[in-house]
Motif scaffolding. Structure first.
Motif: not given
Length: 183
Positions: A167-171, A158-160
């Protein structure tokens, strides 16, 4: 932050106000409880129990508002409603985790992730990625390692898909936890 002070603290009635406020909180009567707690604070501004009660009342009221927003968003047939439900479930999960209601937090985050997988927006995917990451953390803490791995894989995916920095940080965090899990 400087502590508030009362020139002439009046302890009479504060214990009664606090007891009554606690009873109101148990009945989910947040507004009346807050009014009593504010009165107790006005009488004795350095009363830690009154300040703690005020914080709990505000948090409880917020949890109830997040629950309503999540349900209304879930029932909505619009993408805006779905986005609201994703955010509300994420925030509800955070609030429940802080309150120690881990089973309920897991369910709120699972719902956010399920809805986020249907989202067509970066913000929806970002919020779902963050929910999935948090879900993985509490699942790992509960010893459910396979479920934690699945949650982090979802957060990574999902983050990607999200172009937001959160979002990218969560990924990235999910990837780190997956790496640690695998070794």
């Amino acid at each position: 932050m400087p502590l508030p002070s009362s020139p002439n603290p009046d302890y009479s009635g504060v214990d009664s106000l606090l007891s009554h406020a606690k009873a109101l909180l148990r009945d989910n009567n947040y507004d009346e409880a807050l009014a009593l707690l504010e009165k107790a604070i006005s009488l004795v501004t350095r009363n830690a129990a009154a300040w703690e009660g005020r914080a709990l009342a505000v948090n409880d009221r917020n949890r109830e508002a997040w629950r309503v927003a999540a349900e209304l968003g879930r029932l909505s047939e619009t993408s805006e409603g779905r986005e609201t439900a994703i955010k509300a479930n994420f925030n509800l999960g955070v609030s429940l985790k802080e309150a120690g209601a881990l089973d309920e937090a897991r369910e709120a985050w699972r719902t956010a992730v399920q809805l986020g997988k249907l989202s067509q927006t970066d913000e929806g995917r970002e919020t779902a990625a963050r929910a999935s990451f948090n879900l993985g953390v509490i699942l790992k803490q509960a010893g459910a390692l396979d479920e934690a791995r699945e949650a982090w894989q979802s957060a990574l995916e999902l983050g990607k898909l999200s172009s937001t920095s959160k979002g990218r940080e969560a990924a990235a965090h999910a990837g780190l936890n997956l790496g640690a899990y695998l070794y």
